[in-house]
Structure formats: C-alpha cells, structure tokens
Design an enzyme around this catalytic site. Sequence first.
Site: not given
Length: 641
Positions: A508, A619
């Site tokens: 992450e 997006t």
Amino acid sequence: MTTPALLPLSGRRIPPLNLGPPSFPHHRATLRLSEKFILLLILSAFITLCFGAFFFLPDSSKHKRFDLGLEDVLIPHVDAGKGAKNPGVFLIHGPDEHRHREEEERLRNKIRADHEKALEEAKEKLRKSREEIRAEIQTEKNKVAQAMKTKETRVLPPVPVPQRVGVSGGDPEDMEIKKKRDKIKEMMKHAWDNYRTYGWGHNELRPIARKGHSTNIFGSSQMGATIVDALDTLYIMGLHDEFMDGQRWIEENLDFSVNSEVSVFEVNIRFIGGLLAAYYLSGEEIFKTKAVQLAEKLLPAFNTPTGIPWAMVNLKSGVGRNWGWASAGSSILAEFGTLHMEFVHLSYLTGDLTYYNKVMHIRKLLQKMERPNGLYPNYLNPRTGRWGQYHTSVGGLGDSFYEYLLKAWLMSDKTDHEARRMYDDAVEAIEKHLIKKSRGGLVFIGEWKNGHLERKMGHLACFAGGMFALGADGSRKDKAGHYLELGAEIARTCHESYDRTALKLGPESFKFDGAVEAVAVRQAEKYYILRPEVIETYWYLWRFTHDPRYRQWGWEAALAIEKSCRVSGGFSGVKDVYAPTPVHDDVQQSFFLAETLKYLYLLFSGDDLLPLDHWVFNTEAHPLPVLRLANSTLSGNPAVR
C-alpha cells in the site's frame, strides 16, 4: 425574601395576641407560645405578600389605550392641545379624521376575521380523527412521490452524441500478445461469474465466504456497485451477454430513493462515471437517465456556506456531513476536486448548467486561495473556506484532483486553458517540493506534512507516472520529453516496489529511508487490495512509447494476481505481500473489474481500442468522450470529428 427575620431568636419574647373570645367555648382561653408563633408567622407572610404584590404590579398608565394595541399602533395618539389652534379641541387627523377611522375599523375587523378563521381551522384540525390526519399526510407524501417520479421519468433534451470511435476491436496481430489478452478476459469472466452467482445486487463480493460485501462508502443499501463499475469493461471485452445481465438489473433494481448515506466522491466516479461510460459506449438511454437521477441526489451535498460539498450525503434526506477524521470536519481535496469530468458531461447531456456551475465554482474558489509553496493542502473546511492542516499528497487525499485538472483540458479538446494552467502550476510545485531521488537512484513522490517532506510514497501515487506522460504534450517550455521521462522514472520505482516483495505485488505504501528503498516498513502498509494504479501507468506509457518493458511488467503483475489473489470464488486482496504464502482479505473490490482488469486488457490491445484523442478516462477508468463544442455553451452543437 429572606427568612431569618421571621424566625424567633434566642431571648426574644413574643407578646401575647388578643384574638378575642374563643370560637369554641370548650377551647382553652390562652394559647401556648408555639401556637402564637405559628399565627404570627402566617400573619407576617400574608402582609409581606400583599405589600409585594402592590410594588410589583405594572404601571396601569401603560395600558390606558389597550384595545388590541391597534389605536396606538395604527393611528398615532395625539395629546390634547398639541398643535391645536383652539384649546380644548382634539385634532387627530384633521379633515380626514372620519376616513381614517373608517380605515382603522375595517382593518380591525379584517384582523379579527382572520383570527377567527384561523381559530376555526385549528378547531377543525383538532376535530379530525387520527385516521383522517394520517390520510392527509399520506396524500401529501403521494403528491411529493409523484412529483419526484415525474421528474425522474422526464425526457431529457436530445443532444448530439459524440461519435463512438474505437469502442470495440483492438485485436493484436501478435499471437502471443493475443493469448495474454484472452487470459485477462478469462480473469474478468471468473470475477464476474462468481459475483453473479454469490453477490448479485450487493455492492461487492466476499469470494471466500461466497456472499455479498459492502463498505460505508456505499451506505447501507444494495446498489450493485460491481455491476455499474464493471459494465464498460464487459462491453469493450465483448462480453455482451454479461453486459445485458447488468443492464437488466439496472433497469429493474437500481433505485436511488433510499435512506442511505453515501460518499459523494465514490458514487460520482463509480456510479455516475460508470453509467455515463455505459451510455456513450452502448447508446442505451437507461444509463443516461439513471446517471442524471443519481446526480440530482448528490446536489444537496453542495449546500454549504462555501459551495465546497460535503463528503457524505443521504440520498433520501439530502443531509450532508464530512468524515469525522478529516482535519476538524474538512472536505478532502481529492474528493471535491474529482467531480469536473462527470458534471460537465451531465450539463452537456441535460442542458442544465447547474452541474457545470457547481464544479466551476469550486475551481474559482481554489484559484483565489493562497497555496503554501504553490501546493494544494489536502483539507479544506466547507464552512470557513480555509485550509485544514498543511498536508499535501499526490497519493491518497490529493491524487485525482491533479489528474482532473489535466483531464478537464483534454476532455475540452484542449480548449480549457484555465485548467491546463492550474495543472502546469501544480506540477511545477510538485517537482520542486515533493519529487526526490533516493540514494539508489529511484525517483519517488513524497508527502509534505507540516513543513517537512515525508519520504514515503503510496501505491495510489503510482498513477502519476501515467499522468505525467499523458500531460507531456502541451507542457510549458517544450518540456514534453522531460515529463515523458519523469513518468518512466515513476513507473520504474513502482515496478521496484512490486519486484521487492515475495508475492511480486506492491504494498500500500513504501519508504525511502536510509538503506530502505521502495519497501513497506509498517505491517499496516504491507497489504495489496487489487489496486490498479501501477498497471494504469504501464498502459499510458505503452501507448506513448511502445516500449515492450511495460507489457512485460504488466504481464508479471497479471501472473502475480492470478497466482496469489485468485480463489475459487473470485479474486481477493492479500494482507502481506512480503509473506510467501498469501493470507487473503476476502474482498473482491469493484475497482478490480472497473480498472485493474480493464487496464490490463487495454495494455495487450491495439491503440485503436478507445484511442486517447477521442476518449478520456475518469479516475475509475470509465471512458468519457472528448467534447468538441462548436460554441462556448455546453448544450451547444458539438463539432464531432
């Protein structure tokens, strides 16, 4: 009043009271001391009450002319002798005295009549039974519901639809590349079929538990997020039966009149973006209609003192709020700054400039604000219009704001020069303050926090490699080559973050401290949840350079996902990419079908599938067409090439 003065003091004698002859002959002729005291106490209290009442009575002179207050209020009182020629003569209005008194009387009568009418109506309401009151309330509800239904089913004005260029095809000539593309299509089929079997109608899927899943960004309702998010991917892959299943569910079940609190940002990019893309690809009107219905439900979120929308809104009540953790109730840059593409298309399709005006107001407000070091902080208070804490990121909380500045320019056929100028200014500040090179030669994008740089890059920030490549053409000072190279450097860094793990999947976020480079340090940052940003950057760089390394890196990622994330019930994220044996989180994210698999499929397709001079991806990877307007009005006639 104080009580000590009434109480008997030590040594004080109370003289006997002469109370006259006893009322009853058989009573004693004299009273005990305690009985005398009680009588004296009662008498004192009575006298005090009388005197107190006298002093606290209102001045009666204030009420000499009461009579509903009308005479002194409506017709000024004139004292005798003031302004009179003859003493003892009272003049109120001179020669018009009778006319004014008649007007006064009429007005008084009207007020009394209205008052009596209101009383009668109130009495009538009180006489009604509960059943009658409930029936009236239900009637009003039905009227409101019918008005809403009429609004939802209204026919939208016809507008010229941009040409559907490159919505299918893209077959590669190289058979090895075609096999890889077919494998990605099979992965999509596996993800969709299991969602269809175990999570249909739910927002997402738990592939190991084999049941539906949802998070708070979608509220408490089953809105079929995976269906809406995956539609355009199904379409461009040629999975038309699956596409029709999704379309039927949307026609029959997708309802936005639910008491559910949702994320404005997530619903916009996934639902409105997904529905608009499905409409532009297929031409089916139901998708446009549903997109507009949902957009109307989001508009109350903009009812703030500044016009900066709340992060969350209840689809039924329209009540909005912000995330509790977001810097003293602030709105988030990446959320309110990622509405422009979808809202411009909504205004174009409906002829209603409300949507366009909302996002342009946000832009104008941001332009006026002071930006520390030229950077946009991630938090803005919608009540005060002031920045929250000074935290700037091109990753989470900030990322897609910069992306949408560039894409607003591209979507306008490169005519929105204001958006391009804002993008260029922002990129220059990012280069100056956030982009650094590690000791090992890896270029990364850090985060600015309270005056210093944190040398950490998030997986979400890996999209920026593709953004820099996409914005290279048209950059200032003829720096196209520079930004294309910068995008390539970001792609290399993010590839390293994948390659340095046991599962060959990226964490992450990852650090660049001392000897630690492109590696996650904290356990809470070692997970991979099927994110698309690295593959997105590979695809953009492939389109602009055709460098085979990007297809190779993309295929490595696809194989890693297949090996570590695929389970019998779909695909799952993993909790630790550094552990050789994957531990699954049991969530198949909707964006895995919308973005990750779509970008992989496009990476192994020809450039004629969704060409970038005709389509701009939001997006969430939903393709929206370039609007080539012949005039300055959004609802005008587009000059479509």
